[in-house]
Design an enzyme around this catalytic site. Structure first.
Site, short mmCIF file in Angstrom:
data_model
loop_
_atom_site.label_atom_id
_atom_site.label_comp_id
_atom_site.label_asym_id
_atom_site.label_seq_id
_atom_site.Cartn_x
_atom_site.Cartn_y
_atom_site.Cartn_z
N THR A 1 -13.95 7.25 7.26
CA THR A 1 -15.02 6.31 6.30
C THR A 1 -15.34 5.33 7.07
O THR A 1 -15.15 4.87 7.99
CB THR A 1 -14.07 6.30 4.90
OG1 THR A 1 -12.98 5.25 5.45
CG2 THR A 1 -13.34 7.24 4.27
N LYS B 1 1.18 3.92 -3.05
CA LYS B 1 0.76 5.28 -2.82
C LYS B 1 1.90 6.34 -3.21
O LYS B 1 1.88 7.50 -3.49
CB LYS B 1 0.10 5.47 -1.42
CG LYS B 1 -1.16 4.98 -1.32
CD LYS B 1 -2.12 5.40 -2.16
CE LYS B 1 -3.63 4.82 -1.89
NZ LYS B 1 -4.71 5.65 -2.71
N TYR C 1 0.83 -1.23 -0.05
CA TYR C 1 -0.05 0.05 -0.07
C TYR C 1 1.02 1.26 0.16
O TYR C 1 0.52 2.16 -0.96
CB TYR C 1 -0.87 0.08 1.27
CG TYR C 1 -1.75 1.16 1.31
CD1 TYR C 1 -2.96 1.30 0.60
CD2 TYR C 1 -1.48 2.21 2.14
CE1 TYR C 1 -3.66 2.42 0.53
CE2 TYR C 1 -2.50 3.31 2.30
CZ TYR C 1 -3.35 3.49 1.34
OH TYR C 1 -4.45 4.55 1.53
#
Length: 250
Positions: A179, A146, A142
């Site tokens: 979120t 990114k 990840y």
């Protein structure tokens, strides 16, 4: 806009619509995407950002655009608890994260350039992460993906400028933004507030960011007010990267 069915993507779409834009939502989850589009009064096009043929179909259906937001992304933990560290992560898991996050952004930028160059201007906004600016031992794929988005955004910006196009490209780097993913992780038990506080204990502002705050930044980068901004990165992290636990006190 990719990954727009929920979370940050949906909030960006809602902000754009509030400012009078015609918005096309795309998402791998067709059911959720169609529901969000209907609720917002936007159009929807199903899209797996990993699939070049689907991008080609999108280009035929929508050959022009003024703003492109590459938001679709995964952590890698969705279908696997790991490990995701540099020593033990599998190559398959590494590839899966990069296919969505990096390949999807590459294809989105390519589509956007081709859709914008006839007019000669436009704005591409790539959603990276705070994890693209620092190492994350337990989420190596990840963090790598990114970080690559951050650098590719600069390459796109410089390429478009070298062609004489007013096509800008910038990256946005949110940290902990509340979120559904975070909400589920925190849970709704009696210790929810304590867990929330512990998760942002190292953040100077001592809170999570909101999807609306990310949407506001993206709206600025999409607007004419940011016409002189390209190849830049914008961190939304409550001050987290301004210092560290080792910073001297007062």
């Amino acid at each position: 806009m990719t990954g727009a069915a929920r979370g940050i993507g949906r909030a960006i779409a809602e902000r754009f619509i509030a400012e009078g834009a015609d918005v096309l939502l795309t998402d791998l989850d067709q059911t959720a995407g169609e529901a969000s589009a209907a609720a917002l009064g936007a159009d929807f096009h199903p899209l797996d950002v990993r699939d070049e043929a689907q991008w080609d179909a999108l280009a035929r259906a929508h050959p022009t655009c003024d703003v492109m937001v590459n938001n679709a992304g995964i952590t890698g933990f969705e279908g696997s608890a790991g490990p995701h560290d540099p020593e033990n992560a599998s190559l398959a898991e590494w590839h899966a994260v990069h296919r969505t996050n990096l390949d999807g952004t590459f294809l989105g930028c390519r589509y956007a350039i081709r859709a914008m160059k006839a007019k000669g201007d436009g704005s591409i906004v790539n959603i990276s992460s705070r994890s693209g600016l620092v190492g994350i031992p337990g989420a190596a794929a990840y963090a790598s993906s990114k970080a690559a988005i951050r650098n590719h955004s600069k390459s796109v910006a410089l390429y478009c400028a070298s062609k004489g196009w007013r096509i800008r490209c910038n990256s946005v780097h949110p940290a902990a933004v509340m979120t559904d993913m975070w909400d589920e992780l925190v849970g709704h038990g009696p210790d929810r507030e304590q867990r929330l506080a512990s998760m942002v204990a190292d953040t100077p502002l001592k809170r999570f960011g909101t999807v609306e705050e990310v949407a506001a930044m993206v709206a600025y980068l999409a607007a004419d007010e940011s016409a002189y901004v390209t190849g830049s990165e914008f961190t939304i992290d409550g001050g987290l990267l301004a210092g560290s636990a080792a910073s001297p006190g007062d």
